[in-house]
Design an enzyme around this catalytic site. Sequence first.
Site, PDB file in Angstrom:
ATOM      1  N   GLY A 117       0.789  -1.230   0.000  1.00  0.00           N
ATOM      2  CA  GLY A 117       0.000   0.000   0.000  1.00  0.00           C
ATOM      3  C   GLY A 117       0.814   1.268   0.000  1.00  0.00           C
ATOM      4  O   GLY A 117       0.291   2.338  -0.335  1.00  0.00           O
ATOM      5  N   ASP A 127      10.143  -5.262   7.749  1.00  0.00           N
ATOM      6  CA  ASP A 127       8.983  -4.419   7.997  1.00  0.00           C
ATOM      7  C   ASP A 127       8.861  -4.042   9.470  1.00  0.00           C
ATOM      8  O   ASP A 127       8.108  -4.640  10.224  1.00  0.00           O
ATOM      9  CB  ASP A 127       7.692  -5.088   7.516  1.00  0.00           C
ATOM     10  CG  ASP A 127       6.588  -4.049   7.285  1.00  0.00           C
ATOM     11  OD1 ASP A 127       6.894  -2.844   7.303  1.00  0.00           O
ATOM     12  OD2 ASP A 127       5.436  -4.445   7.084  1.00  0.00           O
ATOM     13  N   ASP A 158       1.395 -11.767   6.823  1.00  0.00           N
ATOM     14  CA  ASP A 158       1.909 -11.014   5.680  1.00  0.00           C
ATOM     15  C   ASP A 158       3.240 -10.342   6.015  1.00  0.00           C
ATOM     16  O   ASP A 158       3.854  -9.731   5.133  1.00  0.00           O
ATOM     17  CB  ASP A 158       0.897  -9.965   5.203  1.00  0.00           C
ATOM     18  CG  ASP A 158       0.517  -8.987   6.300  1.00  0.00           C
ATOM     19  OD1 ASP A 158      -0.035  -9.432   7.319  1.00  0.00           O
ATOM     20  OD2 ASP A 158       0.767  -7.777   6.142  1.00  0.00           O
ATOM     21  N   ASN A 159       3.698 -10.452   7.262  1.00  0.00           N
ATOM     22  CA  ASN A 159       4.991  -9.904   7.661  1.00  0.00           C
ATOM     23  C   ASN A 159       6.027 -10.985   7.918  1.00  0.00           C
ATOM     24  O   ASN A 159       7.073 -10.703   8.510  1.00  0.00           O
ATOM     25  CB  ASN A 159       4.834  -9.044   8.925  1.00  0.00           C
ATOM     26  CG  ASN A 159       4.220  -7.686   8.632  1.00  0.00           C
ATOM     27  OD1 ASN A 159       4.223  -7.228   7.491  1.00  0.00           O
ATOM     28  ND2 ASN A 159       3.670  -7.056   9.650  1.00  0.00           N
TER      29      ASN A 159
END
Length: 466
Positions: free
Chosen positions: A95, A267, A257-258
């Site tokens: 994003g 991240d 997702d990390n």
Amino acid sequence: MRSLPQPAKYSPTRQILTLGDGIADPVEAADFPETILRFRNDRWAASVGLETLTDEQWIAHFGRFQPLPDNLPQPLAMRYHGHQFQHYNPDLGDGRGFLFAQIYDAKGRLLDLGTKGSGTTPWSRAGDGRLTLKGGVREILATEMLEALGVNTSKTFSLIETGERLQRGDEPSPTRSAVMVRLSHSHMRIGTFQRAAFERNEPLMHRLVDYALRNLYGEEPGDHPASQLLGRAVERIADLAASYMVAGFVHGVLNSDNINVTGESFDYGPWRFTPNWTPGFTAAYFDHQGLYAFARQAEAIHWDVAQLAISLQLISEAPPLIEALERFAELYPQALVRRFLWRLGLTPTTQEASAAFVELAVKAMIETQTGIDMFFHDWRAGDLRHADRYAGDTWDALRAAISDFAPSASRDHPYWDVDAPCSMHIEEVEAIWSAIAERDDWEPLHAKIAAIRAMGHAHGEPPAIA
């Protein structure tokens, strides 16, 4: 990226394009009002043949995102799904970042250059696609410290201030903006595989598994490629979980997702280093249930890896996946012992004796509230310094136990002679940022990076995964 960088010639590639359509969306970078170079990681730039770029060229590529020669013609915002605090979210993707370039290093490893704060994408979900300058500075500090402590982590490659004033609800606003580039060993998240499974896209799942085995693990796919990949991921990710604990690190947002299928940490949002071995210590103010607390990280990461196994059932029978996944419970404590003794500079004995020693050391730290960094510094190589700090029966038991372990390293490096170890607690992070925010003084940041790298040199290479 486990070892220190080695110089290499620039060797571009476009391997990501072999995955075909549907893995990412072509996007354009934001047009920033300013591009002020604040940090360039020439140590790691040399590993991919980019250290000779002038500052102007650096800004052109990593602030204005002009394509690197013979590389990706356009940035790609990656698509993925994921569990966020164990709730499934199919509306995810890059994003405020994208994959900018792919490069081979001197060892032939495929590395990605990805961004954070580079503008909006189809996955921005009403966000502004930007990064605060403070967020970029914090990521530099996190990655430098973790690298020095042997954690397999992405590297902060570049930080450029962009001249915008950002509004944020969780820090004083307006605040300064930046765009960051990180060097990492792929963008393949567990959430990437979850998306393919959610969409029942078997061809894509086969391509993802093949891509990961060939390009990220350097292996030819065998008769059971899905369980083959899961097995490798379990090994790497169990080691990652253990390395967090020994570093005293709390990631803060261990969503699926990390988690990268290569076991590389990345991240860094609400991260913290816990001063003491405090099991319930959390990094994210919104982690009200302590789901990702210090001592629960291995549990959370194991849960995420289970989601990878579930996703791979799209193309595999369950039994070999279950067998691969179940190894996490055995590999994690082994990795914890291995990394704990590495940071102490001691040679393991039997697994049973080594595990008992680690348990005794952790118990002593908890009971006496001794700082994690101080403990490892003072007991390095079994050569206890500042013995007056370690009085009492608990420490006497540890003194007796440590005599059974031979040193695997020395205290010859000047770092081990300083009274206080290098650390990275929230008070120092805020002090470094305050110097930048109030006086535009970057010297404390540069001095801290130099101190962290000296500590890393003193620790040496982290242990190999058994």
